[in-house]
Structures are given as C-alpha cells and as structure tokens.
Design an enzyme around this catalytic site. Structure first.
Site, mmCIF file in Angstrom:
data_model
loop_
_atom_site.group_PDB
_atom_site.id
_atom_site.type_symbol
_atom_site.label_atom_id
_atom_site.label_comp_id
_atom_site.label_asym_id
_atom_site.label_seq_id
_atom_site.Cartn_x
_atom_site.Cartn_y
_atom_site.Cartn_z
ATOM 1 N N GLU A 1 0.822 -1.224 0.000
ATOM 2 C CA GLU A 1 0.000 0.000 0.000
ATOM 3 C C GLU A 1 0.856 1.275 0.000
ATOM 4 O OE1 GLU A 1 -3.866 0.011 0.447
ATOM 5 O OE2 GLU A 1 -3.117 1.777 -0.569
ATOM 6 N N VAL B 1 2.704 3.579 -3.379
ATOM 7 C CA VAL B 1 2.152 4.676 -4.187
ATOM 8 C C VAL B 1 1.262 5.510 -3.279
ATOM 9 C CG1 VAL B 1 0.908 5.270 -6.310
ATOM 10 C CG2 VAL B 1 1.990 3.042 -6.117
ATOM 11 N N GLY C 1 12.877 14.664 4.819
ATOM 12 C CA GLY C 1 12.703 13.210 4.691
ATOM 13 C C GLY C 1 11.745 12.810 3.586
ATOM 14 N N GLU D 1 14.176 10.644 -2.032
ATOM 15 C CA GLU D 1 14.848 9.348 -2.044
ATOM 16 C C GLU D 1 16.284 9.522 -1.551
ATOM 17 O OE1 GLU D 1 13.266 6.324 -3.138
ATOM 18 O OE2 GLU D 1 11.749 7.802 -2.675
ATOM 19 N N ASP E 1 11.080 7.982 -10.132
ATOM 20 C CA ASP E 1 10.256 7.495 -9.015
ATOM 21 C C ASP E 1 8.773 7.491 -9.408
ATOM 22 O OD1 ASP E 1 10.008 6.978 -5.942
ATOM 23 O OD2 ASP E 1 8.655 8.659 -6.307
ATOM 24 N N LYS F 1 5.942 4.369 -9.959
ATOM 25 C CA LYS F 1 4.606 4.326 -9.351
ATOM 26 C C LYS F 1 3.521 4.212 -10.426
ATOM 27 C CE LYS F 1 6.178 6.956 -5.345
ATOM 28 N NZ LYS F 1 6.478 8.300 -4.866
ATOM 29 N N GLY G 1 7.339 11.041 3.242
ATOM 30 C CA GLY G 1 7.657 11.416 4.625
ATOM 31 C C GLY G 1 7.594 10.203 5.519
HETATM 32 N N1 HSE Z 1 10.703 10.225 -2.640
HETATM 33 C C1 HSE Z 1 9.338 9.818 -2.718
HETATM 34 C C2 HSE Z 1 8.476 11.052 -2.984
HETATM 35 C C3 HSE Z 1 8.952 9.155 -1.423
HETATM 36 O O1 HSE Z 1 8.986 12.166 -2.825
HETATM 37 O O2 HSE Z 1 7.325 10.913 -3.368
HETATM 38 C C4 HSE Z 1 7.594 8.497 -1.439
HETATM 39 O O3 HSE Z 1 7.508 7.501 -2.401
#
Ligand code: HSE
Length: 425
Positions: free
Chosen positions: A141, A144, A199, A202, A213, A217, A313
């Site tokens: 879960e 994404v 935070g 990545e 990224d 997703k 986060g």
């Molecule tokens: N680095 C990713 C973002 C973390 O900023 O969406 C969550 O998948």
C-alpha cells in the site's frame, strides 16, 4: 421499549479482556523509513494488538540509528528469520536484494509488507504471483501515495476498479519543489535540499527530480488497475530540472500552475503514458494539490474518483506500512489486482504544450507564432517577458514540437523548451 441501536460492530478482540498477543515484525533495512516504522510501532496506541519489532537486517550493525537504538540488529538473514516474525517489512530500497529476501519470506509463508516502488514496478507481478501460489499475505500500500490507503480498497472492489485512464501527482518531493518555487521564488537546488531535510526525497534525490520514481509508481498503478504491465523505461519520462522560476511566473500569467504529473490512458488507439512537469489550469483538481501532497484521479466507467493526501515522509509512510502489517496478519490474502492484460506497448500521447523560447534578440511574437504555425503548431495564448516568449498550444505530438523547435533555433538563434499542458479544448 425499543432495542438500543447497534452503532458499530468491532473486531471480537475488542471485547476480550485477555491481553492481546503482540504482532512481531522483522525489518529488512533500518534507514529513515525503517526507523520510523520502529518508532511508530513502539508508540502506537490504536492497533488492536501491540506491535513489536523483533529485529532488523542491516549492512552495518555499528551504524547509529536515531530513534531505533533498541532494535536488535543483524547482518544475517537466517538469524532474523529464526526469531519467527509474524510479518516481514521490507524497507531496503535496493531492488535485487529486496527481491531475493522477499521471495525467501514468501516461500516460507511469512507475510510480507513493502513500500519499495522500484521493486514493485519491476517485479511486483512476479512476487504477487508467488504470494498467491503460497497463500501468503503480500501488501504494498505505501508504494504509491504513501500516506493514502487506496490500493487495498480497490483490490476488494472489482467493479469500481474498471479504470480506463488515471492521472496523478505521484511524487511528493517534486510537487514540494515546484510549490516552493512558486510560493517563495526559491530555486531547484535549494528546495530539493529542503525536501531531503524533511525526509521526502529518495536517498538519491535524482530519482525524484528525473521523474523515475513517479514512472515506477505509474507502472505499479497500470498493472494494479488492469491497464497492463508496462516497463517503467517505456514511459516518456521528463525531469523537473528544466523548469525555472520564470516558467512558474508565466504559468501563473496563463492562470495555471506547473505540477509533476503522471498519466496513462487506454483508448481504441492503444495505451499512452507520460511522466513530467506539466502545465495545468488552476481549475484542475490536481492544480490544487500543494507541497508534499499527492493525488490520483481514476477515470472509471462509473465516474471520476479523486484521492489525495501525504505522498512522502517517514510518518505517513510508516503509518501505512503498519496498517498493512496488521491487515497482513488478519486474512492472509495478498493485495491482488482485479484484472490483467499482460505486457502492453505504450507510446506518448498528443497533448497541448507549454513552450518557452529565449534569445538575446527574439523575433517579434507574431513571427514566432507564424513560424510554428507553418509546422502545424497553433498557439492560443502567448506571453512576452524580458528575453523570453511563452506559448500555450493546441494538441499535437512531441515529434512535431521537437521538429519545429529545432527548425526555429536553426533559423534564428534561440533556445526552446517544451512541457506538456493538460488543457481541455
Ligand atoms: N521520494 C518519494 C516522494 C517518497 O517524494 O514521493 C515516497 O515515495
């Protein structure tokens, strides 16, 4: 006398006076997300059973783990499995090691929870197949829209999840960066560093900035919602690093914003998809999603569905992971997509475009509009500011835009830049 109304039926364990047995968790990885899972498990008060992290697999047992110092660490996976965890939580980030370890857990019929986007985009269907064969829970879960639980809901709703197209803001870091550029005028590097400090980013933030990224997703969503399996590399993926604060201002003048958008659509002509910064009119639902928020619009034969919430986060991600842990110990069922089309070819769509042309001495705007028109690119909005001109075009293909910009810069020295514009005509 009328009977009292029953307002809620809770899990039977809610009425039991016996202390509930803890759910034991083994962590694969103890980085920022793993440590947040450990902290959240320790502090949780809402779970029907206590949550206890019994150990973590790490590369270096001597490394400091702020907030997770009490978690026993090992470099030996056999030692970790010997603690007989109820659930394995994979938060390694790495793809091949994660795949091998998850396969090992599922083969032993130990439920697995992961938030690993890159892994799920490449090997999600294979791992799901193994989970189904072994009858073991396997949940993803948080991979994404990390803080928004929706994948599990749709796994249990085969009719509602007949999706023909979906678009979303799937990366929190880049949405945060573009929002900060608009709100504070700060540049890309400064805002990306801020996203790292918070935070969101990545471990290698180029995965966020490049769009990779979000492409991972989008590939997960494509197979989860039955639009087909797609290699992330096959998706047109553009980074946000070409955007500057002048573009953000020009978008504002066109009554819109620039957002990191991902979209896939299935029509009679095939499947099209893209990931990249895109102009959206302010009235678009996605235009109103700010900062680290993510959002998803599902276009189904029963109407449009909209989901939004924190996309990145440690705390939102750890919360979703722990909900998956609890769920994994309940029914033993993996998340499973409702339908599959196998591998499908995917191409770029024809859309409107937001163009920027800059030069020390630009020709007059109407000459540029006329030149682009001779390549079949027609504009409906133009803006001239300083040494730049911005245009919003009618729909056409990327090839046509690239050909016209190439010809224009040969005819008159200028730099051209194009992003997609999701504008309805
Ligand atoms: N680095 C990713 C973002 C973390 O900023 O969406 C969550 O998948």
């Amino acid at each position: 006398m009328s009977a009292p109304a029953i307002t809620a039926v809770r899990d039977a364990s809610h009425y039991s006076t016996a202390p509930a047995r803890p759910i034991t968790i083994a962590l694969l990885g103890l980085g920022r997300i793993g440590s947040a899972v450990a902290r959240r498990a320790r502090e949780d008060r809402a779970s029907p059973q206590p949550l206890r992290v019994v150990g973590a697999l790490v590369r270096d047992v001597t490394m400091a783990r702020p907030g997770a110092e009490e978690i026993p660490r090992t470099t030996d996976v056999a030692e970790l499995f010997a603690r007989r965890p109820d659930v394995v939580v994979e938060v390694l980030g790495d793809i091949e090691a994660a795949r091998t370890l998850i396969r090992g857990a599922l083969e032993r019929r130990v439920p697995v929870v992961t938030a690993n986007k890159a892994l799920m985009a490449r090997h999600g269907e294979e791992l799901l197949g193994l989970a189904i064969r072994t009858g073991t829970a396997f949940r993803y879960e948080a991979s994404v829209l990390a803080g928004v639980p929706f994948l599990g809901t749709f796994s249990a709703r085969p009719l509602a999840s007949r999706v023909t197209a979906l678009s979303g803001i799937l990366n929190g870091t880049t949405n945060f960066v573009l929002s900060q550029m608009r709100d504070t005028g700060a540049g890309l590097v400064e805002t990306t560093l801020d996203a790292q400090r918070r935070g969101f980013a990545e471990p290698d933030p180029s995965q966020d900035i490049s769009g990779n990224d979000a492409a991972h997703k989008l590939a997960i969503l494509a197979w989860h919602f039955g639009l087909g399996s797609i290699a992330p590399e096959a998706i047109e993926t553009i980074g946000i690093d070409g955007i500057d604060t002048d573009d953000v201002t020009a978008a504002d003048q066109f009554a819109g914003v620039i957002r990191p958008v991902a979209r896939i659509e299935q029509s009679g002509e095939g499947t099209t998809a893209f990931v990249g910064p895109a102009f959206l009119p302010r009235t678009d639902r996605l235009a109103q999603v700010d900062g680290v928020e993510n959002a998803l619009v599902l276009e189904t034969d029963a109407g449009r569905l909209f989901f939004s919430g924190p996309g990145a986060g440690p705390i939102p991600t750890a919360t979703t992971i722990l909900d998956d842990v609890i769920e994994a110990t309940r029914g033993g069922q993996p998340h499973a997509p409702v339908n599959r089309r196998g591998r499908v070819p995917v191409g770029p769509p024809a859309t409107s475009w937001f163009l920027r042309l800059t030069a020390r001495r630009l020709p007059p705007g109407d000459e540029i509009v006329g030149f682009l028109g001779s390549y079949g690119i027609w504009s409906h909005r133009t803006l001239t500011r300083g040494q730049g001109i911005w245009l919003l075009t009618y729909p056409c293909t990327r090839d046509r835009v690239e050909m016209a910009l190439c010809a224009l810069s040969a005819a008159t020295p200028c730099d051209g830049y194009a992003i997609r514009a999701l504008v309805e005509h």
